[in-house]
Structure formats: C-alpha cells, structure tokens
Design a protein around this motif. Structure first.
Motif: not given
Length: 214
Positions: A12, A14-16, A18-20, A22-23, A76
């Motif tokens: 979770s 690893q997915v969340l 990077p998305a967070a 970027l936002i 990061w």
C-alpha cells in the motif's frame, strides 16, 4: 499472521506514497505560481498593507518556498535509498528554509493585525521550528523512525501556509465571520488539524501493529 499484514502495508505504501507526493508537488507548484512568486515583482499593490514590512514578508516567503520544495524529497523513499547524499543535502536545505521562513513569520507576527492573527502566526512559527528541531535531533542520534515521524509533522506545518490559502480563498473560508475571526482561526486550523489527524493515524497504525503481533 503479522507477515501478511506487513506485506499489505508495504504494498500500500509503495502505491500511495508516490501518488501522494505527486499530488502534494502539484499543489505546491500551483501555490507558488499563483500566490508566492508574484511577490517577487515587488508591486506595492500586490503587497497591500504588507508593503512597509516587505523585508519581513519576503524573508518568510523565501524560506517557505525552499522548505515547501525540498520537503517532498525527504519522503521520496527511492531517492533516499539510491542517492542518500541528495537526501541529506535537500534535508539541510529544508532545515535552512524552515529557519528562515519561521524567522520571517515571527517578525511578521509582531506587526500583523488583528493581534489575535499575529499571536496565532507566532505560535505557528514556534511549532514549525520545534517540530523541525526534534526531527533534526532525532536523525543526529540515528533514531530513524522518530526522525520520520517528526519530519511528517514538520512538513504538515510547512504545508500549512498552502492550507491557509486553500481554506481562506475558497468556500467555506470566504463566507463566515469577520476577517479577524477568519485570520486567527484559519491560522490555527491550517496546521493543528492536519497534525491532529496525523497523530490519530499514527496511533491507529500502532494499535493495529500491536494487535497483529498478539
């Protein structure tokens, strides 16, 4: 039983994460372009009543820009693992940004009106410095987990200046109370509420971890 829970947690993150990031990066860039960078034109009309105190405001803005832009690099994970020196140097720049930005915010608090707004700004600057100092001391003592937790708190306060604008300039921020009411309340809420939410999330994860081990 703990192993599947840990594996799901890692997947979770690893997915969340990077998305967070970027936002957050997108919001920061929009904030800088729309609110912060126009001050560098030194137009008295844009500064409004801050014009006589522009040095203090620009000190705060310059430090805030540095902290806002360097902060995401601290979270990061890939960068930290593959380029530790870059992580360290962006961390040093982040510390410098907080020191300069909080100093500017403290100077602004002296003259800002209404006075309850100035007081709330002073406490925000104090919280910003305190959280960052704890994060720095933790990494000096190689307490990695503690360092990460306090860096999150520090960046939530850094991001509070973005949150302040989001609340103030968009509903419901523009539709309630007097300016004095809004300025002070939003200054407290823009960092205290996110930090409180983070504390609840952190405590919940610890409770779940303890339950999984039992």
């Amino acid at each position: 039983m703990a192993t599947p829970v840990l594996a799901r947690s890692v997947r979770s993150s690893q997915v969340l994460l990077p998305a967070a990031l970027l936002i957050v990066g997108g919001i920061v860039l929009k904030f800088l372009g729309h609110y912060a960078l126009p001050y560098f034109a030194f137009d008295p009309n844009y500064f409004d009543y801050y014009w006589p105190h522009r040095f203090r405001l620009m000190t705060h803005i310059c430090g805030g820009i540095l902290a806002l832009t360097c902060g995401p690099f601290q979270f990061w994970t890939g960068l930290r693992q593959k380029a530790l020196n870059v992580h360290r140097w962006t961390g040093i720049l982040y510390l410098l940004g907080v020191l300069v930005g909080a100093s500017g915010a403290g100077m602004m608090a002296v003259f800002s009106t209404p006075r309850n707004f100035g007081i709330s700004l002073a406490f925000m600057a104090l919280a910003w410095l305190s959280a960052t100092a704890v994060a720095y001391l933790a990494i000096l003592r190689r307490q990695i987990t503690l360092h990460k937790e306090w860096m999150v708190r520090s960046y939530l306060i850094t991001f509070g200046f973005v949150t302040f604008r989001l609340i103030s300039d968009y509903p419901p921020g523009v539709h309630w109370g007097t300016f004095a009411d809004r300025a002070a309340t939003v200054t407290w809420a823009c960092w205290a509420v996110p930090v409180m939410v983070y504390e609840v999330v952190l405590a919940t994860k610890r409770l779940q971890g303890a339950a999984a081990k039992s």
